[in-house]
Motif scaffolding. Structure first.
Motif, PDB file in Angstrom:
ATOM      1  N   ARG A   8     -21.693  33.869 -15.178  1.00 11.38           N
ATOM      2  CA  ARG A   8     -21.622  34.795 -16.321  1.00 11.38           C
ATOM      3  C   ARG A   8     -21.948  36.211 -15.874  1.00 11.38           C
ATOM      4  N   MET A   9     -22.949  36.375 -15.039  1.00 12.24           N
ATOM      5  CA  MET A   9     -23.304  37.702 -14.565  1.00 12.24           C
ATOM      6  C   MET A   9     -22.183  38.308 -13.728  1.00 12.24           C
ATOM      7  N   LEU A  10     -21.556  37.494 -12.896  1.00 14.76           N
ATOM      8  CA  LEU A  10     -20.433  37.984 -12.100  1.00 14.76           C
ATOM      9  C   LEU A  10     -19.273  38.410 -12.987  1.00 14.76           C
ATOM     10  N   LEU A  11     -19.010  37.618 -14.028  1.00 15.80           N
ATOM     11  CA  LEU A  11     -17.922  37.955 -14.942  1.00 15.80           C
ATOM     12  C   LEU A  11     -18.229  39.246 -15.695  1.00 15.80           C
ATOM     13  N   LEU A  12     -19.483  39.418 -16.091  1.00 19.99           N
ATOM     14  CA  LEU A  12     -19.868  40.637 -16.800  1.00 19.99           C
ATOM     15  C   LEU A  12     -19.763  41.845 -15.880  1.00 19.99           C
ATOM     16  N   SER A  13     -20.145  41.678 -14.624  1.00 22.16           N
ATOM     17  CA  SER A  13     -20.021  42.775 -13.670  1.00 22.16           C
ATOM     18  C   SER A  13     -18.564  43.118 -13.419  1.00 22.16           C
ATOM     19  N   GLU A  14     -17.720  42.090 -13.316  1.00 19.92           N
ATOM     20  CA  GLU A  14     -16.297  42.340 -13.115  1.00 19.92           C
ATOM     21  C   GLU A  14     -15.689  43.046 -14.317  1.00 19.92           C
ATOM     22  N   ALA A  15     -16.162  42.700 -15.509  1.00 22.32           N
ATOM     23  CA  ALA A  15     -15.627  43.326 -16.723  1.00 22.32           C
ATOM     24  C   ALA A  15     -15.892  44.816 -16.749  1.00 22.32           C
ATOM     25  N   SER A  16     -16.993  45.265 -16.174  1.00 20.20           N
ATOM     26  CA  SER A  16     -17.311  46.693 -16.165  1.00 20.20           C
ATOM     27  C   SER A  16     -16.244  47.489 -15.439  1.00 20.20           C
ATOM     28  N   ALA A  17     -15.619  46.885 -14.443  1.00 19.91           N
ATOM     29  CA  ALA A  17     -14.589  47.589 -13.678  1.00 19.91           C
ATOM     30  C   ALA A  17     -13.186  47.363 -14.224  1.00 19.91           C
ATOM     31  N   ARG A  18     -12.973  46.278 -14.966  1.00 18.80           N
ATOM     32  CA  ARG A  18     -11.613  45.929 -15.376  1.00 18.80           C
ATOM     33  C   ARG A  18     -11.292  46.234 -16.827  1.00 18.80           C
ATOM     34  N   ILE A  19     -12.295  46.442 -17.678  1.00 19.89           N
ATOM     35  CA  ILE A  19     -12.044  46.703 -19.095  1.00 19.89           C
ATOM     36  C   ILE A  19     -12.191  48.190 -19.354  1.00 19.89           C
ATOM     37  N   GLY A  20     -11.188  48.772 -19.994  1.00 23.02           N
ATOM     38  CA  GLY A  20     -11.230  50.187 -20.337  1.00 23.02           C
ATOM     39  C   GLY A  20     -10.747  51.099 -19.238  1.00 23.02           C
ATOM     40  N   THR A  21      -9.775  50.645 -18.439  1.00 19.10           N
ATOM     41  CA  THR A  21      -9.278  51.469 -17.333  1.00 19.10           C
ATOM     42  C   THR A  21      -8.332  52.559 -17.796  1.00 19.10           C
ATOM     43  N   THR A  22      -7.785  52.454 -19.016  1.00 17.41           N
ATOM     44  CA  THR A  22      -6.870  53.458 -19.533  1.00 17.41           C
ATOM     45  C   THR A  22      -7.282  53.828 -20.953  1.00 17.41           C
ATOM     46  N   ALA A  23      -6.589  54.830 -21.500  1.00 19.60           N
ATOM     47  CA  ALA A  23      -6.833  55.249 -22.883  1.00 19.60           C
ATOM     48  C   ALA A  23      -5.927  54.515 -23.861  1.00 19.60           C
ATOM     49  N   ASP A  24      -5.252  53.485 -23.399  1.00 18.32           N
ATOM     50  CA  ASP A  24      -4.338  52.709 -24.240  1.00 18.32           C
ATOM     51  C   ASP A  24      -5.115  51.558 -24.878  1.00 18.32           C
ATOM     52  N   SER A  25      -5.181  51.531 -26.207  1.00 23.62           N
ATOM     53  CA  SER A  25      -5.935  50.486 -26.898  1.00 23.62           C
ATOM     54  C   SER A  25      -5.344  49.112 -26.629  1.00 23.62           C
ATOM     55  N   GLY A  26      -4.034  48.998 -26.627  1.00 23.38           N
ATOM     56  CA  GLY A  26      -3.405  47.709 -26.355  1.00 23.38           C
ATOM     57  C   GLY A  26      -3.704  47.210 -24.958  1.00 23.38           C
ATOM     58  N   ARG A  27      -3.697  48.116 -23.991  1.00 29.22           N
ATOM     59  CA  ARG A  27      -4.013  47.714 -22.617  1.00 29.22           C
ATOM     60  C   ARG A  27      -5.466  47.249 -22.518  1.00 29.22           C
ATOM     61  N   THR A  28      -6.386  47.937 -23.197  1.00 30.24           N
ATOM     62  CA  THR A  28      -7.789  47.533 -23.167  1.00 30.24           C
ATOM     63  C   THR A  28      -7.975  46.156 -23.781  1.00 30.24           C
ATOM     64  N   ALA A  29      -7.290  45.885 -24.903  1.00 32.97           N
ATOM     65  CA  ALA A  29      -7.383  44.568 -25.519  1.00 32.97           C
ATOM     66  C   ALA A  29      -6.858  43.488 -24.577  1.00 32.97           C
ATOM     67  N   GLN A  30      -5.771  43.774 -23.864  1.00 28.01           N
ATOM     68  CA  GLN A  30      -5.236  42.792 -22.921  1.00 28.01           C
ATOM     69  C   GLN A  30      -6.190  42.592 -21.748  1.00 28.01           C
ATOM     70  N   GLU A  31      -6.862  43.645 -21.316  1.00 31.39           N
ATOM     71  CA  GLU A  31      -7.843  43.504 -20.234  1.00 31.39           C
ATOM     72  C   GLU A  31      -8.989  42.602 -20.663  1.00 31.39           C
ATOM     73  N   LEU A  32      -9.399  42.683 -21.926  1.00 28.74           N
ATOM     74  CA  LEU A  32     -10.436  41.781 -22.434  1.00 28.74           C
ATOM     75  C   LEU A  32      -9.958  40.334 -22.378  1.00 28.74           C
ATOM     76  N   ALA A  33      -8.738  40.085 -22.821  1.00 26.97           N
ATOM     77  CA  ALA A  33      -8.211  38.720 -22.793  1.00 26.97           C
ATOM     78  C   ALA A  33      -8.070  38.211 -21.361  1.00 26.97           C
ATOM     79  N   ASP A  34      -7.635  39.080 -20.451  1.00 25.52           N
ATOM     80  CA  ASP A  34      -7.422  38.656 -19.064  1.00 25.52           C
ATOM     81  C   ASP A  34      -8.737  38.336 -18.356  1.00 25.52           C
ATOM     82  N   ILE A  35      -9.794  39.087 -18.669  1.00 28.32           N
ATOM     83  CA  ILE A  35     -11.074  38.829 -18.008  1.00 28.32           C
ATOM     84  C   ILE A  35     -11.718  37.566 -18.568  1.00 28.32           C
ATOM     85  N   ALA A  36     -11.417  37.215 -19.819  1.00 29.06           N
ATOM     86  CA  ALA A  36     -12.032  36.044 -20.442  1.00 29.06           C
ATOM     87  C   ALA A  36     -11.360  34.739 -20.027  1.00 29.06           C
ATOM     88  N   VAL A  37     -10.092  34.792 -19.637  1.00 23.98           N
ATOM     89  CA  VAL A  37      -9.351  33.589 -19.276  1.00 23.98           C
ATOM     90  C   VAL A  37      -8.969  33.684 -17.802  1.00 23.98           C
TER      91      VAL A  37
END
Length: 847
Positions: free
Chosen positions: A282-311
């Motif tokens: 869980r800690m590794l996943l949370l650390s990875e999320a810090s770098a992979r979620i919110g990389t752009t100003a596109d709301s749709g892209r950010t939502a997809q990054e959330l789904a991709d990091i969770a699955v």
């Protein structure tokens, strides 16, 4: 029972033998048969055990097709094995082999895919039993440590059966390896972890069962145990039999000793530290999320990054729905809303998305579809309460939602057994909801999983909220910027002009770049390009102030250097007014702003320029030669106390002037010299229109959205020839006023402008009279005829400027300038180093 040899080949001492009938020592078991087969089916390695099993020496097998060793139809058996092994890392099965003497042998084979030195993939094939009668362990041995008659649970002793049951059903992974480090016993846990039965593994060394560096390390430690090194612990995180270093296993290796204290075998025992492993994951996943979620100003892209990091790290499927109208407010309500909630499915992800069962239950649906959540659904309840919730497949709320909502039934499917619903909230606003489900993971979600999902969702929500806020601010800034830039270019006859403005494509937002075209007296035109420091609304507002100030200063016909001096003072005042604001980066009031101011006179074809820290303009002569005009740089605005210099040059008719901001030269993919070469080449190419020139320059200079704003102004010079300009030197005598009127009317007749004679006579009479009465010689009258404008100018060497006043009833004078102001379109005074020119323009439009 006879003591097993401590080392291979060692004979037991008589004193070590236990009472009982004498028995013959078991023979040393033959080595396992191993071979390597490459992707083409060619044998590349052949062991001594393989030679003993099938009788072929290496020279007769290596380099030959492996299919020749099959007893059955080679093509049929080989094709079946390839189909069975396709896409797998390990394979096992029973194969009929052909002995060198023609005998047919059925053997259980175990194969591992491995990568040799290079990109070639090959298979390591191992035979667990090498030439021993069926049903007998290698060497005819009974498993070490098991009394005769009780092996495999066949004994009659109650304690023996209990011991066998305990070994087989132990909650951890257990295996026994003999003095040759070959597996002789494996419990159910070992079989489950390795997906191999005990019979398939018996007689093999650990690296032969699972080739892996961890297996090699485990075997080395087992050898140390046999040599008397005592119990050994495998490094933290290593799994049994090389299952990997990230599976959270703890492995112990202990010696098995006979009653005399001699080490006869090694017992491997491993258990998985599940909770520690899950916490670390869980800690590794949370650390990875810090770098992979919110990389752009596109709301749709950010939502997809959330789904991709969770699955698949957290869930088997994830869906992110954003509300059509985000709800703002304070503390959430404990009750579910009375009306359904509308949302848009913005992102989906499933472990089944890339497989042949992508349409099966558990896929998350399609992004972009509209979703309507019932008022009493788990989603509506969690959004109202403001926190996430866990649901299992038997939860009444979840079952009711699935019955009411076909979309929920399609989303969850029939195999989903655990669901998490997490609201997306940031800065007091509810933006949407994230749903997570498991159907492949056997473990249901637990409280720590919900905590992790809320943390991931919060990161995405903050990024989406920031992106939307930045988007609104960017739109407002763009609107302000566009409104402050010239909407249309003014009518004037001195220059052909084309402009371009490109806002920055980065998150920093729109800057303060601007341009302007200002008609001046005497058919002259001023060109302005400037760049305000900073980005955003404040930079745009500062740009608007400076542009207004430039227009005001240009209306009084200041020379370029004096205009920049006054503008420099204005920036200092703006900075002092804003010195108390918090945002120091944006509160400089324009300090550091650059500006280029140029005035072109079509009569003399001379151009006067001054710049404040701005890039120099480029000039292209009619013959295609391109150069920078040598305008003294001057300091940026707002530094104060430093002078500006005016540079003058004559430009042939048809010359090209290019004024721009530094964003044009600040491209990422080339240096400044390369950028200048590209700009010069684009300017030098002949073009029918100036719009084409602008497009060529931008195309040549930019390969992507610019990091900074770009303002570009391109102008082609015209000239007013002698047939459009008339000038007369006049004596300082009141008698010449009539002669001046006569010169003007005759010239108007020559130009075909008799309709303008009345106003022109009044204007000439008043301006010449004032110059004679209040000015000093020399005195000159000049008429300039443009397409739609007639300008009357009177020069004298006095610096005293006339001003309009209201005449009293009995005053004999004081009404001349009032008449000029009423009859002319505009009038004014411009000063030179010596003297002044009073001018008045009148429109030549029909009627």
């Amino acid at each position: 029972m006879e003591r097993l040899p401590t080392h291979p080949g060692e004979r037991p001492h008589e004193s070590d033998a236990s009472p009982g009938p004498a028995r013959t020592a078991p023979p040393t078991p033959p080595p396992p048969a191993t071979a390597a087969v490459d992707a083409r089916g060619i044998v590349t390695e052949w062991s001594e055990g393989a030679r003993q099993l099938l009788g072929y020496p290496p020279s007769e097998v290596v380099g030959q097709p492996a299919a020749r060793l099959l007893a059955d139809d080679a093509s049929t058996a080989g094709a079946a094995a390839l189909r069975d092994a396709a896409g797998r890392e390990r394979w096992s099965g029973t194969v009929a082999l052909r002995h060198r003497d023609g005998r047919r042998l059925r053997r259980e084979l175990l194969a591992h895919r491995r990568t040799a030195d290079g990109p070639v993939t090959e298979w390591l094939v191992v035979s667990a039993v090498t030439g021993t009668p069926e049903g007998q362990t290698p060497g005819g041995q009974t498993p070490a440590g098991t009394p005769e008659g009780e092996a495999a649970g066949g004994g009659t002793s109650g304690s023996g059966r209990l011991g066998e049951w305990a070994f087989r059903q132990a909650p951890c992974v257990m295996a026994v390896f003999d003095a040759d480090l070959r597996l002789v016993r494996a419990n159910a846990g070992m079989e489950q972890v390795l997906s191999r039965t005990e019979d398939q593994m018996r007689g093999l060394r650990l690296p032969e069962i699972v080739p892996h560096p961890v297996s090699d390390e485990t075997e080395a430690k087992m050898r140390r145990v046999l040599e008397g090194g005592g119990p050994q612990q495998l490094r933290a995180g290593a799994g049994p039999a090389g299952t990997g270093a990230n599976d959270g296993w703890s492995t112990s290796l202990v010696p098995l000793e006979d009653p005399a204290g001699h080490v006869r075998a090694v017992c491997l025992a491993a258990h998985q530290r599940l909770q520690e492993h899950l916490a670390r994951q869980r800690m590794l996943l949370l650390s990875e999320a810090s770098a992979r979620i919110g990389t752009t100003a596109d709301s749709g892209r950010t939502a997809q990054e959330l789904a991709d990091i969770a699955v698949p790290g957290l869930a088997d499927f994830a869906a992110v729905d954003l509300l059509d109208a985000p709800r703002h407010g304070g503390a959430p309500s404990p009750a579910a809303p009375a009306r359904p909630l509308a949302a848009t499915r913005t992102a989906v992800r499933s472990v089944l998305d890339d497989g042949p069962t992508a349409s099966a239950a558990g896929t998350a649906g399609t992004a972009g579809t509209k979703t309507l959540y019932p008022a009493l659904s788990p989603v509506a309840r969690c959004l109202a309460q403001g926190h996430g919730a866990l649901y299992d497949a038997a939860d009444p709320d979840l079952l009711r939602w699935v019955r009411q909502d076909p979309g929920a039934a399609r989303l969850l499917g029939s195999t989903t057994h655990s669901v998490m619903v997490v609201p997306m909230r940031a800065h007091g606003a509810t933006l949407g909801v994230a749903l997570f489900g498991r159907h492949r993971h056997a473990e249901p979600f637990e409280a720590d999983d919900l905590w992790l999902a809320e943390e991931l969702t919060a990161k995405a929500a903050v990024s989406i909220h920031t992106a939307r806020r930045d988007s609104r601010e960017h739109t407002s800034t763009m609107t302000l910027q566009r409104s402050l830039l010239p909407q249309t270019l003014p009518d004037q006859g001195a220059l052909d002009i084309a402009t371009r403005y490109l806002p920055a494509g980065t998150r920093a937002g729109v800057g303060g770049d601007w341009f302007d075209v200002i008609p001046l007296s005497g058919a002259r035109v001023a060109l302005v390009v400037g760049d305000v420091v900073g980005h955003g609304i404040r930079a745009s507002a500062t740009m608007g102030r400076l542009r207004t100030a430039v227009r005001t200063l240009a209306d009084v016909d200041l020379p370029p250097d004096e205009l920049l001096t006054h503008l420099d003072d204005l920036v200092l005042h703006l900075s002092a007014d804003e010195s108390g604001t918090d945002d120091t980066a944006e509160s400089a009031g324009g300090i550091g702003t650059t500006c280029l101011y140029a005035v072109y006179d079509p009569v003399s074809r001379r151009c006067a320029l001054a710049r404040a820290g701005h890039p120099p303009p480029a000039a292209v002569t009619p013959d295609g030669a391109v150069r920078f005009l040598d305008v003294p740089a001057g300091p940026p605005l707002g530094l104060g106390g430093l002078p500006f210099e005016t540079f003058e040059t004559e430009l042939p008719e048809g010359s090209l002037l290019a004024l721009y901001t530094d964003g044009l030269l600040a491209a990422r993919d080339h240096d400044i010299d390369e950028a200048l070469d590209k700009m010069f080449a684009a300017l030098a190419r002949p073009a029918k229109t100036l719009d084409t020139v602008c497009d060529r320059v931008l195309t040549a200079m930019l390969t992507h959205r610019p990091d900074d704003d770009i303002a570009l102004l391109v102008a082609r010079t015209r000239a007013l020839h002698a047939d459009r300009v008339a000038a007369w030197d006049l004596a300082s005598d009141p008698a010449v006023v009539a002669r001046a009127r006569k010169h003007a009317t005759e010239q108007l007749t020559a130009w075909g402008l008799d309709d303008a004679a009345f106003i022109t006579e009044l204007t000439v009479s008043e301006l010449v009279t004032n110059a004679i009465r209040y000015g000093r010689p020399p005195i000159q009258l000049r008429l300039i005829h443009e397409d739609s404008t007639l300008t009357c100018e009177v020069f004298d060497s006095s610096s005293t400027a006339p001003h309009m006043r209201r005449a009293r009833t009995f005053d004999e004078g004081g009404r001349g300038l009032l008449l000029v102001g009423q009859l002319a379109r505009r009038w004014g005074t411009r000063h030179a180093l010596t003297g002044k020119t009073v001018w008045a323009e009148q429109s030549l439009s029909p009627g």
